[in-house]
Enzyme design. Structure first.
Site, PDB file in Angstrom:
ATOM      1  N   GLY A   1     -11.870   2.687   3.434  1.00  0.00           N
ATOM      2  CA  GLY A   1     -10.924   1.846   2.714  1.00  0.00           C
ATOM      3  C   GLY A   1      -9.907   2.635   1.913  1.00  0.00           C
ATOM      4  O   GLY A   1      -9.981   3.872   1.800  1.00  0.00           O
ATOM      5  N   HIS A   2      -8.964   1.918   1.321  1.00  0.00           N
ATOM      6  CA  HIS A   2      -7.894   2.591   0.579  1.00  0.00           C
ATOM      7  C   HIS A   2      -8.428   3.262  -0.686  1.00  0.00           C
ATOM      8  O   HIS A   2      -9.364   2.796  -1.313  1.00  0.00           O
ATOM      9  CB  HIS A   2      -6.748   1.635   0.258  1.00  0.00           C
ATOM     10  CG  HIS A   2      -7.131   0.402  -0.504  1.00  0.00           C
ATOM     11  ND1 HIS A   2      -6.289  -0.665  -0.662  1.00  0.00           N
ATOM     12  CD2 HIS A   2      -8.267   0.062  -1.166  1.00  0.00           C
ATOM     13  CE1 HIS A   2      -6.880  -1.593  -1.380  1.00  0.00           C
ATOM     14  NE2 HIS A   2      -8.075  -1.173  -1.703  1.00  0.00           N
ATOM     15  N   ASN A   3      -7.820   4.412  -0.992  1.00  0.00           N
ATOM     16  CA  ASN A   3      -8.154   5.202  -2.185  1.00  0.00           C
ATOM     17  C   ASN A   3      -9.541   5.829  -2.147  1.00  0.00           C
ATOM     18  O   ASN A   3     -10.026   6.322  -3.171  1.00  0.00           O
ATOM     19  CB  ASN A   3      -8.022   4.368  -3.467  1.00  0.00           C
ATOM     20  CG  ASN A   3      -6.647   3.761  -3.636  1.00  0.00           C
ATOM     21  OD1 ASN A   3      -6.420   2.618  -3.243  1.00  0.00           O
ATOM     22  ND2 ASN A   3      -5.723   4.510  -4.190  1.00  0.00           N
TER      23      ASN A   3
ATOM     24  N   GLN B   1       0.869  -1.179   0.000  1.00  0.00           N
ATOM     25  CA  GLN B   1       0.000   0.000   0.000  1.00  0.00           C
ATOM     26  C   GLN B   1       0.907   1.230   0.000  1.00  0.00           C
ATOM     27  O   GLN B   1       1.474   1.606   1.029  1.00  0.00           O
ATOM     28  CB  GLN B   1      -0.918  -0.019   1.209  1.00  0.00           C
ATOM     29  CG  GLN B   1      -1.757  -1.299   1.313  1.00  0.00           C
ATOM     30  CD  GLN B   1      -2.787  -1.419   0.211  1.00  0.00           C
ATOM     31  OE1 GLN B   1      -3.784  -0.697   0.176  1.00  0.00           O
ATOM     32  NE2 GLN B   1      -2.557  -2.349  -0.711  1.00  0.00           N
TER      33      GLN B   1
END
Length: 348
Positions: free
Chosen positions: A239-241, A198
């Site tokens: 969450g990511h992004n 990540q």
């Protein structure tokens, strides 16, 4: 020492009209139904109008439409709840730490910490961190390498910032929140899950508020971004992004899957869930418990239930019809029986 103010002092910079004694002394706030003399309250919800004629408050914040039945001093304004928020701030008794670095704090190399910032007990500030003027870092916080915390921002006790996290000005983060942990990136190869690095950051813009025990993942490639003025309640997973737009407010226990974009000025009810890789337009309201399984392209109020995501109006219609299902079933059975009897008579 108890703080006291006159109504004139409390409203000096507010667009209100005082009806009554401007020198009335106020020493705190209260609810309209449990009011006491010396306290100020507000009336916003029509359900509480019944308490107005008998309230014991020394002053009530209200609209001009409700003034007729007010038995005490009144502050007339267009938005009583906002006015109450401004006045209640006068009585905020949150302890304010002094500037400086606590002796038990651990400070890494090449950090830039403004002299007016406050670093609490047992904090760990890693290398190359910048903390600007007036920032407050509560006891037990951990701030990772190359992170930046803007002017007048506050991390309450036991907040964790991973490396390369940017926090803007006047941001508030409540205890237990973790910002910048790895997103859920895994790739399956020959039956085994493998971690996907990540490599993005988390950017928290100015005037954002984040509740307790939230988890905000760093981006996988691009950054996770919470734009200015957004407000997040407790126990939210980002969450990511993910990108959360300006002035969007999200209630507790919401889960937002990776690479989802939520627009500006949205409202998200508690326990809602967002699928990944979808987009929600500006000015969307999502009611509590909604499963947002697809992109929302137009402003409006949305809910889910039987049949998946629909507009709130359609869901209310569907719910009303579902509640009549037993009656409709009985009527259909009766019609079938009647039709059978008519058919039998016709054939005899």
């Amino acid at each position: 020492m108890r703080k006291t103010y006159t109504l004139s002092q409390l409203t000096q910079n507010l667009e209100v009209t005082i009806k009554g004694d401007a020198q009335c002394v106020i020493e705190g706030v209260c609810t309209i139904q449990d009011a006491q003399p010396g306290r100020i309250t507000f009336l916003m919800n029509p359900l509480y109008k019944k308490y107005l004629p008998t309230t014991q408050a020394s002053a009530v914040i209200m609209t001009v439409e409700d003034f007729e039945n007010c038995p005490t001093n009144a502050l007339i304004c267009r938005d009583p709840y906002y006015t109450y928020a401004q006045i209640a701030a006068f009585f905020d008794d949150r302890p304010q730490p002094t500037a400086g670095i606590h002796p038990t704090a651990v400070i890494g190399q090449h950090c830039q910490i403004h002299s007016s910032a406050s670093i609490g007990a047992n904090c760990v500030i890693n290398d190359n961190v910048r903390i600007d003027a007036g920032a407050i870092i509560g006891a037990g916080c951990v701030v990772g390498e190359f992170s930046e915390i803007g002017e007048s921002s506050r991390l309450d006790a036991n907040v964790t910032l991973y490396h390369k996290i940017t926090v803007g000005k006047r941001v508030v983060v409540a205890s237990g929140t973790v910002i910048g942990s790895d997103g859920f990136g895994i790739a399956k190869h020959q039956g085994i899950w493998h971690k996907v690095p990540q490599l993005g950051r988390v950017i928290i813009e100015d005037n954002v508020e984040i509740g307790s025990n939230c988890s905000i993942d760093r981006g996988a490639i691009d950054d996770t971004v919470i734009e200015q003025g957004a407000k997040l309640d407790n126990l939210i997973q980002v969450g990511h992004n993910v990108r959360i737009g300006r002035s969007t407010a999200i209630a507790g226990c919401v889960g937002i899957s990776g690479s989802t974009t939520i627009g500006n000025n949205c409202l998200v009810g508690g326990q809602s869930g967002f699928a990944g890789h979808i987009t929600v337009a500006d000015n969307v309201a999502v009611t509590g418990g909604t499963e947002v399984s697809k992109s929302i392209r137009e402003p409006g109020v949305y809910s889910s239930g039987l049949g998946g995501l629909v507009t709130n109006l359609e869901r209310r219609k569907n719910t009303a019809r579902f509640q009549r299902l037993e009656t409709l079933y009985t009527r259909v059975k009766e019609l079938e029986q009647a039709l059978t009897e008519l058919t039998e008579k016709k054939n005899t």
